[in-house]
Write an enzyme that holds these catalytic residues in place. Structure first.
Site, short mmCIF file in Angstrom:
data_model
loop_
_atom_site.label_atom_id
_atom_site.label_comp_id
_atom_site.label_asym_id
_atom_site.label_seq_id
_atom_site.Cartn_x
_atom_site.Cartn_y
_atom_site.Cartn_z
N VAL A 70 0.32 -1.20 -0.07
CA VAL A 70 0.24 0.08 0.09
C VAL A 70 1.25 1.31 -0.14
O VAL A 70 0.49 2.13 -0.37
CB VAL A 70 -1.04 0.18 1.02
N CYS A 71 1.90 1.32 0.11
CA CYS A 71 2.85 2.79 0.88
C CYS A 71 3.88 2.65 -0.43
O CYS A 71 3.54 3.62 -0.80
CB CYS A 71 3.79 2.56 1.77
N THR A 72 3.83 1.23 -1.33
CA THR A 72 4.28 1.29 -2.31
C THR A 72 3.39 2.03 -3.32
O THR A 72 3.54 3.50 -4.67
CB THR A 72 4.46 -0.12 -2.68
#
Length: 191
Positions: A70-72
């Site tokens: 998700v952060c990527t």
């Protein structure tokens, strides 16, 4: 059998308590208030301060961990929209509690053209009411702040959809630059 049931119930109650605690609203930084100052190193060891961005818009986004799915997705969306954000005179800066080395690997792997600041003690995330501290585990909550050229918080995003967030930030910047009014962007990123 009774001990197993009671043990399972205790674990379930503990998990529910942690989940509710994690989802609770924090004391929120007010739009229109001065943005908290920071002095953090980026993935290249360069120090960044809030004052370095005076006179231009700053998109300061907090995220939990480098190189997680998700952060990527969120970081790559900002990467892909960096040209448009630059035309709106906005700099993008990511912040997490990960190390500068972790940030360097993450940035290099995905070609991120903006600074990722290391906040290892969580002080900056805490100052922005964006730190989740569970004792031995702590990480930044997924929050974004748009800081106006005068150093005041112009908008905040408390509930971020990483797949659309860069577009929401872009639209908010256009709106803010047209109206000059601080706004809070809640549940779906809308005010």
């Amino acid at each position: 059998m009774f001990k197993m049931i009671m043990g399972g119930l205790a674990v379930l109650l503990l998990a529910a308590s942690v989940a509710f605690w994690m989802l609770r609203p924090g004391t929120q930084r007010t739009e229109g208030s001065a943005a908290p100052d920071f002095a953090l190193k980026d993935q290249n060891g360069r120090m960044h301060r809030l004052g370095d961005y005076a006179g231009r818009w700053l998109v300061l986004y907090f995220y939990p961990r480098d190189d997680t799915p998700v952060c990527t997705r969120e970081a790559c969306r900002f990467r892909d929209d960096i040209g448009t954000l630059g035309k709106l005179d906005a700099a993008v800066v990511g912040v997490s509690v990960d190390s500068t080395r972790s940030h360097a690997d993450f940035s290099r792997k995905y070609g991120l053209p903006f600074p990722l600041l290391s906040d290892p003690d969580g002080r900056t995330a805490s100052a922005y009411d964006s730190l989740l501290n569970l004792g031995i585990i702590r990480f930044a909550r997924r929050h974004t702040f748009i800081i106006a050229p005068d150093g005041r918080i112009a908008a905040r995003f408390d509930h971020v959809d990483p797949a659309r967030h860069a577009e929401e930030v872009r639209d908010a910047l256009r709106s803010l630059q047209g109206s000059g009014a601080p706004r809070i962007f809640a549940a779906a990123g809308r005010g």
